[in-house]
Design an enzyme around this catalytic site. Structure first.
Site, PDB file in Angstrom:
ATOM      1  N   ASN A 292       0.874  -1.174   0.000  1.00  0.00           N
ATOM      2  CA  ASN A 292       0.000   0.000   0.000  1.00  0.00           C
ATOM      3  C   ASN A 292       0.910   1.223   0.000  1.00  0.00           C
ATOM      4  O   ASN A 292       1.485   1.567   1.026  1.00  0.00           O
ATOM      5  CB  ASN A 292      -0.881  -0.043   1.260  1.00  0.00           C
TER       6      ASN A 292
ATOM      7  N   LYS B 104       0.191   4.263  -0.317  1.00  0.00           N
ATOM      8  CA  LYS B 104      -0.444   5.459   0.262  1.00  0.00           C
ATOM      9  C   LYS B 104      -0.181   6.675  -0.630  1.00  0.00           C
ATOM     10  O   LYS B 104      -0.104   6.523  -1.847  1.00  0.00           O
ATOM     11  CB  LYS B 104       0.048   5.667   1.700  1.00  0.00           C
TER      12      LYS B 104
ATOM     13  N   HIS C  66      -9.430   1.363   4.812  1.00  0.00           N
ATOM     14  CA  HIS C  66      -8.165   1.511   5.546  1.00  0.00           C
ATOM     15  C   HIS C  66      -8.378   2.463   6.730  1.00  0.00           C
ATOM     16  O   HIS C  66      -9.158   3.409   6.633  1.00  0.00           O
ATOM     17  CB  HIS C  66      -7.086   2.065   4.603  1.00  0.00           C
TER      18      HIS C  66
ATOM     19  N   GLU D  44      -6.723   4.828   7.845  1.00  0.00           N
ATOM     20  CA  GLU D  44      -6.485   6.251   7.546  1.00  0.00           C
ATOM     21  C   GLU D  44      -7.707   6.866   6.880  1.00  0.00           C
ATOM     22  O   GLU D  44      -8.003   8.044   7.063  1.00  0.00           O
ATOM     23  CB  GLU D  44      -5.226   6.395   6.669  1.00  0.00           C
TER      24      GLU D  44
ATOM     25  N   GLU E 109      -5.383  -4.705  10.665  1.00  0.00           N
ATOM     26  CA  GLU E 109      -4.387  -3.664  10.847  1.00  0.00           C
ATOM     27  C   GLU E 109      -4.658  -2.923  12.153  1.00  0.00           C
ATOM     28  O   GLU E 109      -5.467  -1.992  12.182  1.00  0.00           O
ATOM     29  CB  GLU E 109      -4.444  -2.672   9.679  1.00  0.00           C
TER      30      GLU E 109
ATOM     31  N   GLY F  91       2.526   2.453  10.723  1.00  0.00           N
ATOM     32  CA  GLY F  91       3.490   3.530  10.530  1.00  0.00           C
ATOM     33  C   GLY F  91       4.180   3.961  11.810  1.00  0.00           C
ATOM     34  O   GLY F  91       4.868   4.983  11.845  1.00  0.00           O
TER      35      GLY F  91
ATOM     36  N   SER G  91       3.452  -1.964  10.347  1.00  0.00           N
ATOM     37  CA  SER G  91       4.903  -2.054  10.544  1.00  0.00           C
ATOM     38  C   SER G  91       5.459  -3.455  10.285  1.00  0.00           C
ATOM     39  O   SER G  91       6.335  -3.923  10.998  1.00  0.00           O
ATOM     40  CB  SER G  91       5.292  -1.563  11.944  1.00  0.00           C
TER      41      SER G  91
END
Ligand code: PGA
Length: 253
Positions: free
Chosen positions: A9, A11, A95, A97, A167, A173, A209
């Site tokens: 991904n 991003k 996701h 985010e 996730e 991240g 991560s």
């Protein structure tokens, strides 16, 4: 045996030229790999260039999002038919985010899943708890609700096309990875929530991560069927190391 999926991904990273360069390198590095499904999800403006670069390769294309309507006055949005025409095979949906910054909910996730399936895109649907939720011992409840509402109304045939990514939001991240045991526990929980006929075949990826040095242990776990990789997917060498990571499912029990 479920085939391992390693999906990158990207991003909001990589311009057109940078994206082409990255995938050109990657293509060379992974060209002999047959036993993993390899997916890259570049930003929209690079989809076409990346698609040309990977035609006739073992890398497949995914998008990072879509809108559920097919066309019309929805400034800034991209539809399933557009992604299909750009040669996407997969699309990431929900996701964290997008949930956090763009107001996505289990209800919008559900609409997007149906839109993707209608146009023969395989959804990679993300679920996961925040740090507060984990600390309050709500992880299982949060995931249960995300699965129940996000996947509401799917038929048996449709379930077969789903990939799920667990996730944990606190691991994305941040450099903090869930331990293989923590991840396995939630993956097994997710699998227990899926319809019986489909549960065994559905791939559940870990994201947060994942790096070359922790991939092996995570992938050894019985219910971890791959990874959704952010930061480490931006470097061809790191992403390749994860893809090539050896693991032994008999060790992870
Ligand atoms: P990360 O991102 O690997 O950079 O933690 C994973 C993701 O958000 O998909």
């Amino acid at each position: 045996m479920r085939k391992i999926v390693i999906a990158g991904n990207w991003k909001m990273n990589k311009t057109l030229v940078e994206a082409s360069d990255l995938v050109k390198k990657l293509k060379e590095l992974v060209k002999d790999i047959k036993d993993r499904t390899i997916i890259v999800c570049p930003p929209y403006p690079a989809l076409d260039a990346v698609s040309r670069e990977i035609s006739n390769s073992n890398i497949e294309l995914g998008a990072q999002n879509l809108f559920w309507e097919e066309k019309g006055a929805y400034t800034g949005e991209v539809s399933a038919p557009m992604l299909k025409a750009a040669n996407c095979v997969y699309v990431i949906i929900g996701h964290s985010e997008r949930r956090q910054y763009f107001g996505e909910t289990d209800q919008t996730v559900n609409k997007k899943i149906f839109a993707a399936l209608k146009h023969n895109l395989f959804p990679i649907v993300c679920v996961g708890e925040t740090l507060d939720e984990r600390e309050a011992n709500k992880t299982f409840d949060v995931i249960k609700k995300q699965v129940a509402d996000g996947f509401a109304g799917l038929s048996a045939d449709q379930w077969e096309k789903i990939i799920i990514a667990y996730e944990p939001v606190w691991a994305i991240g941040t450099g903090k990875t869930a331990t293989p045991e923590q991840a396995q526990e939630v993956h097994a929980h997710i699998r227990s929530l899926l319809p019986k006929e489909a549960a065994d075949g559905i791939r559940i990826l870990y994201g947060g991560s994942m790096k070359p040095d922790n991939a092996r242990e995570l992938l050894a776990k019985p219910d971890i069927d791959g990874g959704l990789i952010g930061g480490a997917a931006l470097k061809a060498d790191d992403f390749t190391a994860i893809i090539k990571s050896p693991f032994d499912k008999t060790q992870g029990k």
